[in-house]
Design an enzyme around this catalytic site. Structure first.
Site, PDB file in Angstrom:
ATOM      1  N   TYR A  33      16.351  31.000 -30.967  1.00  0.00           N
ATOM      2  CA  TYR A  33      16.166  29.679 -31.559  1.00  0.00           C
ATOM      3  C   TYR A  33      17.351  28.783 -31.246  1.00  0.00           C
ATOM      4  O   TYR A  33      18.396  29.246 -30.782  1.00  0.00           O
ATOM      5  CB  TYR A  33      15.940  29.777 -33.073  1.00  0.00           C
ATOM      6  CG  TYR A  33      17.181  30.080 -33.891  1.00  0.00           C
ATOM      7  CD1 TYR A  33      17.758  31.352 -33.875  1.00  0.00           C
ATOM      8  CD2 TYR A  33      17.790  29.096 -34.668  1.00  0.00           C
ATOM      9  CE1 TYR A  33      18.892  31.628 -34.623  1.00  0.00           C
ATOM     10  CE2 TYR A  33      18.922  29.368 -35.422  1.00  0.00           C
ATOM     11  CZ  TYR A  33      19.469  30.633 -35.395  1.00  0.00           C
ATOM     12  OH  TYR A  33      20.593  30.908 -36.130  1.00  0.00           O
ATOM     13  N   LYS A 149      21.495  33.927 -29.463  1.00  0.00           N
ATOM     14  CA  LYS A 149      21.057  33.264 -30.705  1.00  0.00           C
ATOM     15  C   LYS A 149      19.645  33.752 -31.063  1.00  0.00           C
ATOM     16  O   LYS A 149      18.655  33.033 -30.895  1.00  0.00           O
ATOM     17  CB  LYS A 149      21.130  31.744 -30.542  1.00  0.00           C
ATOM     18  CG  LYS A 149      21.120  30.997 -31.875  1.00  0.00           C
ATOM     19  CD  LYS A 149      21.550  29.562 -31.688  1.00  0.00           C
ATOM     20  CE  LYS A 149      21.304  28.691 -32.906  1.00  0.00           C
ATOM     21  NZ  LYS A 149      22.128  29.007 -34.073  1.00  0.00           N
ATOM     22  N   GLU A 182      33.242  35.246 -37.524  1.00  0.00           N
ATOM     23  CA  GLU A 182      32.657  33.912 -37.727  1.00  0.00           C
ATOM     24  C   GLU A 182      31.978  33.867 -39.088  1.00  0.00           C
ATOM     25  O   GLU A 182      31.979  34.851 -39.827  1.00  0.00           O
ATOM     26  CB  GLU A 182      31.660  33.574 -36.611  1.00  0.00           C
ATOM     27  CG  GLU A 182      30.462  34.511 -36.569  1.00  0.00           C
ATOM     28  CD  GLU A 182      29.469  34.186 -35.461  1.00  0.00           C
ATOM     29  OE1 GLU A 182      29.412  33.032 -35.008  1.00  0.00           O
ATOM     30  OE2 GLU A 182      28.740  35.110 -35.052  1.00  0.00           O
ATOM     31  N   LEU A 207      28.762  33.821 -32.025  1.00  0.00           N
ATOM     32  CA  LEU A 207      27.917  32.874 -31.320  1.00  0.00           C
ATOM     33  C   LEU A 207      28.817  31.760 -30.785  1.00  0.00           C
ATOM     34  O   LEU A 207      29.651  31.227 -31.533  1.00  0.00           O
ATOM     35  CB  LEU A 207      26.870  32.276 -32.270  1.00  0.00           C
ATOM     36  CG  LEU A 207      25.929  31.304 -31.573  1.00  0.00           C
ATOM     37  CD1 LEU A 207      24.922  32.052 -30.707  1.00  0.00           C
ATOM     38  CD2 LEU A 207      25.204  30.427 -32.577  1.00  0.00           C
TER      39      LEU A 207
HETATM   40  N1  PLP Z   1      27.692  31.189 -35.679  1.00  0.00           N
HETATM   41  C1  PLP Z   1      26.509  31.491 -36.234  1.00  0.00           C
HETATM   42  C2  PLP Z   1      26.248  32.899 -36.662  1.00  0.00           C
HETATM   43  C3  PLP Z   1      25.532  30.488 -36.413  1.00  0.00           C
HETATM   44  O1  PLP Z   1      24.334  30.802 -36.961  1.00  0.00           O
HETATM   45  C4  PLP Z   1      25.825  29.158 -36.020  1.00  0.00           C
HETATM   46  C5  PLP Z   1      24.855  28.085 -36.180  1.00  0.00           C
HETATM   47  O2  PLP Z   1      23.775  28.240 -36.665  1.00  0.00           O
HETATM   48  C6  PLP Z   1      27.075  28.892 -35.455  1.00  0.00           C
HETATM   49  C7  PLP Z   1      27.981  29.936 -35.290  1.00  0.00           C
HETATM   50  C8  PLP Z   1      27.459  27.501 -35.020  1.00  0.00           C
HETATM   51  O3  PLP Z   1      26.785  27.135 -33.841  1.00  0.00           O
HETATM   52  P1  PLP Z   1      26.450  25.617 -33.495  1.00  0.00           P
HETATM   53  O4  PLP Z   1      27.747  24.866 -33.571  1.00  0.00           O
HETATM   54  O5  PLP Z   1      25.907  25.659 -32.119  1.00  0.00           O
HETATM   55  O6  PLP Z   1      25.469  25.153 -34.516  1.00  0.00           O
END
Ligand code: PLP
Length: 285
Positions: A33, A149, A182, A207
């Site tokens: 996603y 993701k 994270e 991620l």
């Molecule tokens: N880490 C995780 C586990 C996430 O689910 C998300 C965003 O949903 C992020 C980091 C941040 O990613 P982004 O800045 O692309 O939204």
């Protein structure tokens, strides 16, 4: 006005927007996603989000079901039909519908695509950032490829609920070495007492956030020192500032971790400034 979703080629009212019970997303969490921020009806950092989507699909060997140009048209159509000014657009692609079997289905099985959008309350988000958030730490018990993701988010769901149950907003995952990887749905950052901005390297343990990537430009433009390295929970407790980043909330200052006050317990000036400056560095399509 009923919300409209895109499901496999059709724009449908939410109540009719359904997928098959043998969709592999439903059966196995076998899909990926993306979530993009929408401002003034326009998608923020679409190019980077689509590049990450293509990478996630490639890592799972799911075929990209339509061109990125066509996907861009669908995203915009969903935004228009739902009259979204400020909010998010959500896109999910699974390996498709097939009789339940762990092995991949035959190549002719088409991936399933769902797109939804919803408005967010800008004032509420600004208030959240103005107050800062509390986070707790939880063991990082996820699989070894969270750089993909995927829609398989059970550890993230449980972590977030644990945070809420303990009166916090987000949870930070801590690995076996005591390193913060994270947040449950965000990237985690600290600013050390020496003023260096620190976040975990973008390896297989986090991620690679799009907000994270864009924020590096904002940090460098401010002339701040930045390090991509592992930091411990102890280091985070002693930080001058802490914050999280995600497309849905940009930069959110963290004012406590596990009940310990960070800095003076108020949103830090650097995190607050980076939040204000972020969209200068983001692409808007
Ligand atoms: N880490 C995780 C586990 C996430 O689910 C998300 C965003 O949903 C992020 C980091 C941040 O990613 P982004 O800045 O692309 O939204």
């Amino acid at each position: 006005m009923s919300r409209i979703a895109y499901v496999n080629g059709r724009y449908l009212p939410m109540r009719d927007a359904k997928v098959h019970i043998e969709d592999r997303g439903y059966q196995f969490g076998d899909g990926v996603y993306e979530v993009c921020e929408v401002r003034e009806g326009r998608i923020v950092d679409e190019r980077r989000h689509m590049a990450r989507l293509v990478r996630s699909l490639g890592e799972l060997r799911i075929r990209t079901p339509m061109s990125l140009a066509a996907l861009g048209i669908v995203l915009r159509e969903v935004l228009a039909r739902n009259r979204i000014g400020y909010g998010i657009v959500y896109l999910q692609i699974t390996r498709g519908v097939a009789r339940r079997d762990h092995a991949f289905p035959p190549p002719q099985v088409a991936p399933s695509i769902v797109v939804t959008a919803r408005g967010l309350n800008q004032a509420r988000n600004a208030a959240l950032a103005g107050n800062g958030i509390a986070v707790i730490s939880v063991p990082d018990n996820r699989w070894g490829r969270v750089d993909i993701k995927t829609i398989g988010l059970l550890p993230n769901v449980l972590a977030r609920q644990t945070a809420i149950d303990r009166g916090a907003r987000d949870a930070w995952f801590v690995d076996r070495d005591g390193t913060v990887t994270e947040g449950a749905s965000s990237n985690a950052w600290i600013i050390t007492q020496a003023g260096t901005v620190v976040t975990h390297p973008a390896d297989h343990a986090i991620l690679r956030g799009i907000t994270r990537a864009v924020l590096f430009d904002a940090i460098k433009a401010r002339g701040l020192a930045v390090e991509e390295r592992a930091f411990t929970l102890e280091e985070a407790y002693a930080a001058r500032e802490a914050f999280v980043t995600a497309a849905t909330q940009i930069v959110l200052p963290v004012v406590s971790i596990d009940g310990r006050r960070i800095g003076d317990g108020k949103p830090g000036p650097i995190a607050t400034a980076l939040r204000a400056e972020f969209h200068r560095y983001a692409e808007v399509g």
